[in-house]
Design a protein around this motif. Structure first.
Motif, PDB file in Angstrom:
ATOM      1  N   LEU A  23       0.821  -1.206   0.083  1.00 36.70           N
ATOM      2  CA  LEU A  23      -0.144  -0.073  -0.248  1.00 36.70           C
ATOM      3  C   LEU A  23       0.736   1.337  -0.037  1.00 36.70           C
ATOM      4  CD1 LEU A  23      -3.020   1.293   0.176  1.00 36.70           C
ATOM      5  CD2 LEU A  23      -2.667   1.041   2.671  1.00 36.70           C
ATOM      6  N   ASP A  24       0.540   2.261  -1.024  1.00 35.09           N
ATOM      7  CA  ASP A  24       1.318   3.456  -0.833  1.00 35.09           C
ATOM      8  C   ASP A  24       0.519   4.671  -0.511  1.00 35.09           C
ATOM      9  OD1 ASP A  24       3.218   5.403  -1.454  1.00 35.09           O
ATOM     10  OD2 ASP A  24       3.088   5.090  -3.775  1.00 35.09           O
ATOM     11  N   PHE A  25       0.698   5.165   0.594  1.00 37.41           N
ATOM     12  CA  PHE A  25       0.106   6.317   1.248  1.00 37.41           C
ATOM     13  C   PHE A  25      -0.132   7.574   0.270  1.00 37.41           C
ATOM     14  CE2 PHE A  25       0.548   3.604   4.714  1.00 37.41           C
ATOM     15  CZ  PHE A  25      -0.406   3.901   5.800  1.00 37.41           C
ATOM     16  N   SER A  26       1.096   7.999  -0.411  1.00 39.46           N
ATOM     17  CA  SER A  26       0.943   8.830  -1.147  1.00 39.46           C
ATOM     18  C   SER A  26      -0.002   8.973  -2.366  1.00 39.46           C
ATOM     19  CB  SER A  26       2.640   9.157  -1.662  1.00 39.46           C
ATOM     20  OG  SER A  26       2.712   8.081  -2.499  1.00 39.46           O
ATOM     21  N   GLU A  27      -0.290   7.785  -2.788  1.00 47.19           N
ATOM     22  CA  GLU A  27      -1.379   7.793  -3.852  1.00 47.19           C
ATOM     23  C   GLU A  27      -2.664   8.432  -3.531  1.00 47.19           C
ATOM     24  OE1 GLU A  27      -1.658   3.949  -5.260  1.00 47.19           O
ATOM     25  OE2 GLU A  27       0.569   3.969  -6.347  1.00 47.19           O
ATOM     26  N   HIS A  28      -3.019   8.276  -2.058  1.00 51.86           N
ATOM     27  CA  HIS A  28      -4.267   8.575  -1.608  1.00 51.86           C
ATOM     28  C   HIS A  28      -4.435   9.704  -0.882  1.00 51.86           C
ATOM     29  CE1 HIS A  28      -5.560   4.493  -2.328  1.00 51.86           C
ATOM     30  NE2 HIS A  28      -4.258   4.065  -1.825  1.00 51.86           N
ATOM     31  N   ILE A  29      -3.304  10.768  -0.884  1.00 50.24           N
ATOM     32  CA  ILE A  29      -3.317  11.925  -0.376  1.00 50.24           C
ATOM     33  C   ILE A  29      -3.952  13.177  -1.260  1.00 50.24           C
ATOM     34  CG2 ILE A  29      -1.892  14.076   0.797  1.00 50.24           C
ATOM     35  CD1 ILE A  29       0.201  11.716   1.659  1.00 50.24           C
ATOM     36  N   LYS A  30      -4.824  13.827  -0.705  1.00 47.18           N
ATOM     37  CA  LYS A  30      -5.363  14.806  -1.588  1.00 47.18           C
ATOM     38  C   LYS A  30      -4.622  16.125  -1.385  1.00 47.18           C
ATOM     39  CE  LYS A  30     -10.169  12.322  -2.220  1.00 47.18           C
ATOM     40  NZ  LYS A  30     -11.572  12.389  -1.985  1.00 47.18           N
ATOM     41  N   LYS A  31      -3.947  16.442  -2.410  1.00 44.85           N
ATOM     42  CA  LYS A  31      -2.870  17.705  -1.941  1.00 44.85           C
ATOM     43  C   LYS A  31      -3.780  18.994  -2.055  1.00 44.85           C
ATOM     44  CE  LYS A  31       1.034  15.174  -3.683  1.00 44.85           C
ATOM     45  NZ  LYS A  31       2.044  15.220  -4.294  1.00 44.85           N
ATOM     46  N   SER A  32      -4.999  18.824  -2.952  1.00 46.47           N
ATOM     47  CA  SER A  32      -5.803  20.077  -3.203  1.00 46.47           C
ATOM     48  C   SER A  32      -6.541  20.422  -2.163  1.00 46.47           C
ATOM     49  CB  SER A  32      -6.741  19.833  -4.251  1.00 46.47           C
ATOM     50  OG  SER A  32      -7.896  18.642  -3.840  1.00 46.47           O
ATOM     51  N   VAL A  33      -6.827  19.589  -0.907  1.00 48.68           N
ATOM     52  CA  VAL A  33      -7.382  20.082   0.115  1.00 48.68           C
ATOM     53  C   VAL A  33      -6.611  20.985   0.923  1.00 48.68           C
ATOM     54  CG1 VAL A  33      -8.190  19.407   2.515  1.00 48.68           C
ATOM     55  CG2 VAL A  33      -8.490  17.728   0.377  1.00 48.68           C
TER      56      VAL A  33
END
Length: 411
Positions: A23-33
């Motif tokens: 599992l790669d956490f960085s893929e699920h981070i919504k930077k636009s928030v």
């Protein structure tokens, strides 16, 4: 963002059919928030987050005048409601006024009176200093770790506790040992071994030695005195005026040090060197530094009624003049520029310190106080028409306009 990331990861991990790859956490981070949140805060000045709503987090810098910009940069916004009619939050605390941290004159007129304060000329806000090395130095200088003593030591009337940023770290011994420890810490601060903004305060009533290295404390510089004699000599002043040394050199050479409100309780400060006694520990750099930027440009403010000084602090920011050297190349929404700005007839030291004498604001007018047509005029002026026609008070208003063009548009 962290809440949404946690919910997304929980949904993925709870799915029994999820792929077996790592599992790669960085893929699920919504930077636009975070990006959209910062844009919203900078655009509106309000934080609108769950369980945390706060207004006035950002402000548009006042660019109507040079002195107004300086005043805005040293302004301290209130934490209490402006609409409540309570007097205690509006009063300037004696530790702030007496110690020269907040200007006693510069405050708005109206419902924000006393709530919005302004820093003095030489006041400084501290930033956080790393705690680990400082705590280790305290133990190295003789502070006994609290784990090595029973709890009864707290109630010992001769024992002095050491409080570091609100945290109990140990015991400094009796009163003489506590004073020796505090003096050693001050010597370490002066010779540059620890940060210059670390505060050491011995409270004999509470039997505590308070050490502070956190950010947000207000402090100001003072000249160190040895048995009533200033450490700054005439040769030092000459080197400073000639540009050989700077103010920071004076701090590094142990001639000047920064004290916060707590440590000033242990200091005996003289306004002038001639008033110092053998018990004096510090001497003021200049007495007029107890005032802010706006109050400092008032000629002889001690001869005025106090509320007149407050009025001038509010009106001095409205003086039309030159806001900066790059005023013709700026993209501000609205600018007012005086065509013939002049320097004041009476120049104060504050004006030279902040560079206000190089950016004129206002014009020197000849005023006659007299009756006009048999009636006394209150708060009104009859101006000479010919002086206005020759350019007295003439100003230029510069506005920002935006335009867009569409090439090859189909009609």
């Amino acid at each position: 963002m962290t809440t949404e990331l946690k919910n997304s990861i929980d949904r993925i991990l709870s799915n029994p059919r999820r792929p077996g790859r790592q599992l790669d956490f960085s893929e699920h981070i919504k930077k636009s928030v975070i990006g959209k949140g910062l844009e919203w805060v900078l655009g509106t000045g309000n934080f609108n987050i769950k369980k945390f709503n706060r207004k006035g987090m950002t402000q548009v810098l006042d660019r109507r005048s040079f002195i107004g910009t300086l005043s805005h940069l040293i302004r301290v916004s209130p934490s209490s409601e402006k609409s409540k009619e309570v007097s205690k939050p509006r009063a300037l605390h004696s530790s702030q006024e007496r110690c020269g941290m907040f200007c006693p004159c510069d405050t708005p007129i109206g419902e924000a009176c006393g709530l919005v304060k302004n820093l003095t000329l030489m006041a400084h806000f501290t930033t956080d200093v790393e705690e680990g090395p400082l705590i280790s130095m305290c133990y190295h200088l003789g502070v006994n770790h609290w784990k090595h003593f029973p709890g009864e030591e707290i109630h010992n009337p001769n024992s002095f506790m050491v409080i570091f940023n609100g945290q109990f770290i140990g015991y400094a011994g009796d009163q003489s040992e506590a004073q020796h420890f505090a003096g050693t810490m001050r010597e370490k601060r002066r010779d540059g071994s620890i940060d210059q903004f670390v505060s050491v305060f011995v409270n004999e009533n509470q039997h505590c030695v308070y050490i502070a290295s956190d950010g947000g404390r207000i402090c100001r510089p003072l000249v160190i005195a040895d048995k009533g004699k200033s450490r700054i000599k005439e040769q030092d002043k000459k080197e400073l005026s000639d540009g050989i040394r700077t103010f920071d050199d004076f701090v590094r050479d142990q001639l000047i040090e920064y004290l916060d409100v707590n440590e000033e309780n242990n200091a005996l400060i003289a306004l002038q060197e001639r008033e110092a006694t053998p018990d004096t520990t510090h001497i003021e750099i200049e007495p007029f530094t107890i005032l802010g930027v706006c109050a400092g440009i008032i000629p002889n403010p001690h001869h005025n009624q106090s509320w007149r000084n407050t009025y001038q602090c509010a009106m001095g920011k409205q003086a039309v003049g030159n806001i900066a050297y790059n005023q013709l190349h700026r993209m501000d929404k609205l600018l007012h520029l005086l065509v013939y700005p002049q320097r004041p007839l009476l120049t104060m030291s504050t004006i030279e310190l902040v560079g206000y004498d190089k950016l004129g604001a206002g014009q020197n007018a000849i005023v006659a106080v007299m009756s006009y047509s048999g009636y006394d005029i209150n708060d009104a002026i009859v101006m000479n028409k010919s002086s206005l026609e020759r350019g007295f008070g003439r100003s230029i208003e510069m506005k920002r306009y935006s335009a867009s063009s569409i090439a090859n548009r189909n009609m």
